[in-house]
Scaffold this active site. Structure first.
Site, PDB file in Angstrom:
ATOM      1  N   ASP A 174      13.929  -5.546 -13.987  1.00  0.00           N
ATOM      2  CA  ASP A 174      14.897  -6.370 -14.725  1.00  0.00           C
ATOM      3  C   ASP A 174      15.746  -7.210 -13.773  1.00  0.00           C
ATOM      4  O   ASP A 174      16.160  -8.313 -14.119  1.00  0.00           O
ATOM      5  CB  ASP A 174      15.777  -5.504 -15.635  1.00  0.00           C
ATOM      6  CG  ASP A 174      16.192  -6.271 -16.887  1.00  0.00           C
ATOM      7  OD1 ASP A 174      15.369  -7.045 -17.401  1.00  0.00           O
ATOM      8  OD2 ASP A 174      17.332  -6.116 -17.335  1.00  0.00           O
ATOM      9  N   GLU A 201      19.065 -12.317 -25.405  1.00  0.00           N
ATOM     10  CA  GLU A 201      20.344 -11.590 -25.255  1.00  0.00           C
ATOM     11  C   GLU A 201      20.536 -10.580 -26.393  1.00  0.00           C
ATOM     12  O   GLU A 201      20.958  -9.439 -26.173  1.00  0.00           O
ATOM     13  CB  GLU A 201      21.520 -12.579 -25.252  1.00  0.00           C
ATOM     14  CG  GLU A 201      21.542 -13.552 -24.077  1.00  0.00           C
ATOM     15  CD  GLU A 201      21.909 -12.896 -22.742  1.00  0.00           C
ATOM     16  OE1 GLU A 201      21.276 -11.894 -22.359  1.00  0.00           O
ATOM     17  OE2 GLU A 201      22.818 -13.426 -22.069  1.00  0.00           O
ATOM     18  N   GLU A 254       9.378  -9.120 -24.870  1.00  0.00           N
ATOM     19  CA  GLU A 254      10.332  -8.003 -24.721  1.00  0.00           C
ATOM     20  C   GLU A 254       9.611  -6.659 -24.897  1.00  0.00           C
ATOM     21  O   GLU A 254       9.862  -5.714 -24.140  1.00  0.00           O
ATOM     22  CB  GLU A 254      11.488  -8.126 -25.718  1.00  0.00           C
ATOM     23  CG  GLU A 254      12.489  -9.232 -25.390  1.00  0.00           C
ATOM     24  CD  GLU A 254      13.376  -8.926 -24.173  1.00  0.00           C
ATOM     25  OE1 GLU A 254      13.599  -7.744 -23.838  1.00  0.00           O
ATOM     26  OE2 GLU A 254      13.859  -9.897 -23.552  1.00  0.00           O
TER      27      GLU A 254
HETATM   28  C1  LIG Z   1      13.905  -8.355 -20.173  1.00  0.00           C
HETATM   29  C2  LIG Z   1      15.347  -8.666 -20.427  1.00  0.00           C
HETATM   30  N1  LIG Z   1      15.704  -9.197 -21.621  1.00  0.00           N
HETATM   31  C3  LIG Z   1      17.037  -9.476 -21.838  1.00  0.00           C
HETATM   32  C4  LIG Z   1      17.992  -9.253 -20.905  1.00  0.00           C
HETATM   33  C5  LIG Z   1      19.424  -9.567 -21.200  1.00  0.00           C
HETATM   34  N2  LIG Z   1      19.972 -10.568 -20.361  1.00  0.00           N
HETATM   35  C6  LIG Z   1      17.567  -8.732 -19.705  1.00  0.00           C
HETATM   36  N3  LIG Z   1      18.433  -8.467 -18.710  1.00  0.00           N
HETATM   37  N4  LIG Z   1      16.228  -8.426 -19.456  1.00  0.00           N
END
Ligand SMILES: Cc1ncc(CN)c(N)n1
Length: 223
Positions: free
Chosen positions: A48, A142, A212
């Site tokens: 991430d 988000e 996601e």
């Molecule tokens: C995969 C992912 N998706 C969303 C977010 C939220 N900014 C994140 N940090 N990482």
């Protein structure tokens, strides 16, 4: 008088199953149930961090599009600028968290699902992608994190104490309000969008949901 159903509401009803697949994924459920495998958590953390670094130029492109493309009496630029500032904090937080877990961020190789998601973000940076379409992706990205991590903070959750801070980061109320502001921006844009833009924006939402889910799968060791 009944409130008008917004476009995003229509989409969330229509795609509820897919949406829940992203916000109630087994990886998130494992945090909420307290049986998360810490190595999976560390994988997610490192991957991430790479994702968020790629997310910054994407959000900056949404900011540029908002400046150029919206009649910004509604303050879109300020809301999105707040998002950029939050990402600055998010990157510092990842570094601090990685240190806490003894994870190295400098030599992490992005996995396939992450590479594909980052490539997708890059494709949305193109000036040919309309503000409305990019803004829908931004809101969805988000909001999925907000709803996922807020789910881990509900009263009946058994989230391990050492992961509570992570969940708070996206699951807190003020992040929720920020996501609602993004949603209002998106609905305002969609309200005046052409059929073509609305069709593209809905397809983009579905791509975000798929990415996601793939991202959680990757973290969960399912790739
Ligand atoms: C995969 C992912 N998706 C969303 C977010 C939220 N900014 C994140 N940090 N990482």
């Amino acid at each position: 008088m009944q409130a008008k159903i917004t476009v995003t509401e229509t989409w969330l009803r229509k795609h509820r199953h897919l949406y829940d697949g992203a916000t109630r994924h087994p990886f998130i459920r494992s945090i909420r149930d307290g049986n998360i495998d810490i190595s999976a958590f560390k994988t997610w953390l490192g991957q991430d961090y790479i994702f968020v670094r790629a997310f910054v130029p994407f959000v900056a492109s949404v900011l540029t599009k908002a400046y150029k493309g919206s009649d910004d009496g509604n303050g879109d630029v300020e809301v999105i600028l707040g998002g950029v500032a939050a990402l600055h904090d998010e990157i510092s937080w990842f570094k601090k968290e990685a240190f806490k877990w003894g994870a190295q961020l400098s030599n992490i190789v992005p996995q396939k699902a992450n590479q594909e998601y980052c490539r997708f973000l890059e494709s949305l940076i193109s000036p040919e992608v309309e503000y409305t379409v990019a803004a829908v992706a931004f809101w969805a990205i988000e909001n999925i994190y907000q709803e996922s991590f807020a789910y881990c903070l509900e009263d009946d959750s058994k989230t391990p104490p050492e992961l509570k801070e992570t969940c708070q980061r996206w699951g807190n109320e003020s992040f929720g309000e920020y996501c609602n502001s993004l949603r209002n921006i998106v609905d305002r844009q969609l309200e005046k969008g052409s059929d073509d833009v609305i069709t593209k924006a809905e397809a983009t939402l579905l791509r975000v949901l798929e990415h996601e889910v793939d991202f959680w799968n990757m973290s969960h060791g399912r790739t």
